[in-house]
Design a protein around this motif. Structure first.
Motif, PDB file in Angstrom:
ATOM      1  N   UNK A 168       4.786  -0.557  -6.892  1.00  0.00           N
ATOM      2  CA  UNK A 168       5.622   0.630  -7.167  1.00  0.00           C
ATOM      3  C   UNK A 168       5.287   1.748  -6.185  1.00  0.00           C
ATOM      4  N   UNK A 169       3.989   1.947  -5.993  1.00  0.00           N
ATOM      5  CA  UNK A 169       3.556   3.035  -5.109  1.00  0.00           C
ATOM      6  C   UNK A 169       4.018   2.792  -3.675  1.00  0.00           C
ATOM      7  N   UNK A 170       3.876   1.569  -3.241  1.00  0.00           N
ATOM      8  CA  UNK A 170       4.259   1.244  -1.860  1.00  0.00           C
ATOM      9  C   UNK A 170       5.747   1.538  -1.657  1.00  0.00           C
ATOM     10  N   UNK A 171       6.518   1.127  -2.651  1.00  0.00           N
ATOM     11  CA  UNK A 171       7.961   1.351  -2.552  1.00  0.00           C
ATOM     12  C   UNK A 171       8.271   2.848  -2.510  1.00  0.00           C
ATOM     13  N   UNK A 172       7.617   3.591  -3.391  1.00  0.00           N
ATOM     14  CA  UNK A 172       7.872   5.043  -3.453  1.00  0.00           C
ATOM     15  C   UNK A 172       7.488   5.716  -2.134  1.00  0.00           C
ATOM     16  N   UNK A 173       6.348   5.331  -1.632  1.00  0.00           N
ATOM     17  CA  UNK A 173       5.853   5.972  -0.410  1.00  0.00           C
ATOM     18  C   UNK A 173       6.729   5.611   0.778  1.00  0.00           C
TER      19      UNK A 173
END
Lengths: 382, 174
Positions: free
Chosen positions: B162-167
């Motif tokens: 999720x974080x990778x996608x958001x970033x």
């Protein structure tokens, strides 16, 4: 964006937010209140070597004056603590006598003097420790600026106002290089309405050419709000807008005592110790026995090795937040005392003893089918 | 537990715990309360030798439990963007400090990560904080959260995705 999320998360989430000194003071004060500790007229307290908060100081205080004759001399203060060796050291030529006062936060702080040397510590920590061999000792007097006497050991007010007294080294972050990081401890007593604090820590005279400070701030820890540390110049200064005590003195140590090579080695050693993982608290033999005994207990064999103290048995009903009250003032969430949430399973909670397994008290919590929790104290069978 | 031991725990784990509290609490006052309550609970638990076996893990388990209880009590408190900002302000660089372009980029990257972590639901955020911020083992986290180790691993894995996608989305928007 970096691909390595692990590295990125480790870096971004590294703990960087230190709690303020006031917050830590509040924790300690509340813990103290809860325990209603017996007050002592004199006590020795040793700061744990493992960890470090910080401290910082500044040069020249707001008001500086020559201290009045009414203070005890450093030698007399050492004598009061029962340390004759230190008393002699304070009477020797090596001692630095200062007698300088500063006022802040409603208190007058007077730096009386300092001396360093080997094997001068003849009073041991309460828990019996090893007397360090090469230490620097400094005596400060703290009194109320309005002249009212400082509370002594017989007063309920004693120790309500805490002070953190430490040496600092110019150029080194006081957060790390102060009493907390350098094996510090202190003894204090009140005489004629004046609080005398005798501090000691690893000898830092090898930094004499850099400059050594003595700071006194409100609280039990170094307070980053009390002082400013300028990393570029190495200067530590008082925060003039600080509301509490933040005295800062420059200790006039003999610069010929500087030893850059020793200082370098000292710093290297400090860095190593700061990076070491925190030392586990050592357990003595009896504690080990207790731990072994407790680890051996299970819900199934509890009755085999222990017997319940029927007089302690209580059936506790959880409140709206899922907490139960038990014993003498115990209060905990059901999830905490019965983590598996299985009815009929006996869960061992906290335990205590003063002489090992022989007088072990074990709290046991059992979740009942109806959601209540049975609490009882168990003791090992004789 | 005596005062001296309590102090030693404060010195040894205060910063770790406080960083965690700031990362989960609604505001600084709540973070202070959580931090204080955690240590007082530890103190109250007295001679429990479990504390001495793995103090940091024990401390974090108290804090997580207190946080969950407080959250249940004050469910009206919703996390908002400002939370992450205030925490970063507390953690970050003094204003006026001169930094190279790379340092600025790095700080910004860290800020974005912290902000993104702050917006994760608790079920992902807490395992991530315990693992990356507190450097606890999967086994310890499993014990603290009372979840199987496999679930902890999968939540951290999912959180990273999720974080990778958001970033990446944020980087693209810039």
């Amino acid at each position: 964006m970096k691909n390595n999320m692990d590295q990125l998360l480790t870096k971004a989430l590294a703990p960087t937010i230190a709690p303020g000194g006031k917050l830590n003071d509040q924790v300690l004060r509340k813990a103290k209140e809860a325990e209603r500790m017996a007050k002592r007229k004199k006590h020795y307290r040793r700061f744990p070597a493992a960890a470090v908060l910080a401290a910082c100081i500044l040069v020249l205080g707001s008001i500086t004056a020559v201290a009045a004759y009414r203070y005890l001399s450093p030698a007399q203060a050492a004598e009061e603590t029962g340390n004759d060796l230190l008393k002699e050291a304070f009477l020797s030529e090596d001692a630095v006598l200062v007698n300088e006062s500063q006022e802040s936060g409603g208190y007058r702080v007077t730096l009386l003097g300092s001396v360093a040397g080997k094997n001068l510590n003849r009073f041991l920590p309460e828990d019996g420790g090893i007397s360090e061999d090469d230490r620097i000792y400094t005596v400060v007097a703290i009194e109320k600026a309005d002249g009212t006497p400082m509370p002594d050991g017989s007063s309920d007010e004693y120790m309500k106002e805490a002070f953190y007294v430490s040496h600092y080294i110019r150029g080194l972050d006081p957060v790390w290089y102060g009493m907390m990081g350098l094996g510090g401890g202190y003894t204090e007593f009140v005489k004629d309405g004046i609080l005398y604090r005798l501090i000691d820590m690893d000898n830092i005279e090898m930094f004499a050419d850099k400059g050594i400070y003595v700071g006194v701030n409100t609280g039990s820890f170094y307070d980053t709000d009390a002082y400013r540390f300028d990393e570029s110049t190495g200067e530590i200064t008082r925060n003039e807008s600080y509301q509490g005590v933040n005295a800062l003195f420059v200790l006039p140590v003999d610069k010929s005592k500087a030893d850059p090579a020793a200082a370098q080695a000292f710093l290297k050693e400090c860095e190593q110790s700061f990076n070491e993982p925190s030392e586990p608290i050592e357990m003595d033999e009896r504690q080990m026995e207790v731990e072994e005994f407790i680890n051996m207990l299970t819900s199934d064999n509890l009755e085999e090795y222990c017997e319940m103290d029927e007089s302690t048995r209580q059936v506790c009903t959880p409140d709206g937040d899922g907490y139960i009250s038990f014993g003498n003032g115990g209060h905990a969430p059901v999830d905490f005392v019965c983590p598996d949430r299985k009815a009929g399973v006996r869960n061992i909670g906290s335990y205590s003893c003063s002489d090992g397994v022989v007088d072990l008290n074990i709290e046991v919590f059992t979740l009942n089918e109806d959601g209540t929790v049975t609490y009882a104290m168990y003791h090992p069978k004789q | 537990m005596n005062q001296k031991e309590l102090e030693s725990y404060i010195y040894a784990y205060g910063k770790d715990l406080y960083s965690f509290c700031c990362s989960v609490a609604y505001d600084r006052q709540e973070a202070d309360d959580l931090y204080q309550d955690t240590f007082l609970k530890l103190y109250e638990m007295g001679e429990n030798l479990e504390i001495k076996k793995n103090p940091k893990s024990f401390l974090m388990s108290i804090s997580v439990n207190l946080y969950r209880n407080a959250k249940r009590k004050f469910s009206i408190h919703k996390r908002i963007m400002g939370t992450a900002m205030s925490i970063e302000e507390a953690a970050d660089i003094p204003s006026g400090e001169k930094m190279t372009e790379d340092e600025v980029m790095e700080k910004e990257e860290c800020r974005m990560v912290r902000s993104a972590v702050g917006k994760l639901p608790d079920k992902y955020r807490i395992p991530v904080l315990l693992f990356y911020m507190e450097e606890l083992s999967i086994s310890d986290i499993s014990s603290i959260l009372k979840l199987p180790e496999g679930t902890v691993k999968s939540r951290i894995h999912r959180a990273k995705k999720i974080l990778k996608q958001k970033l990446e989305d944020q980087a693209y928007e810039k």
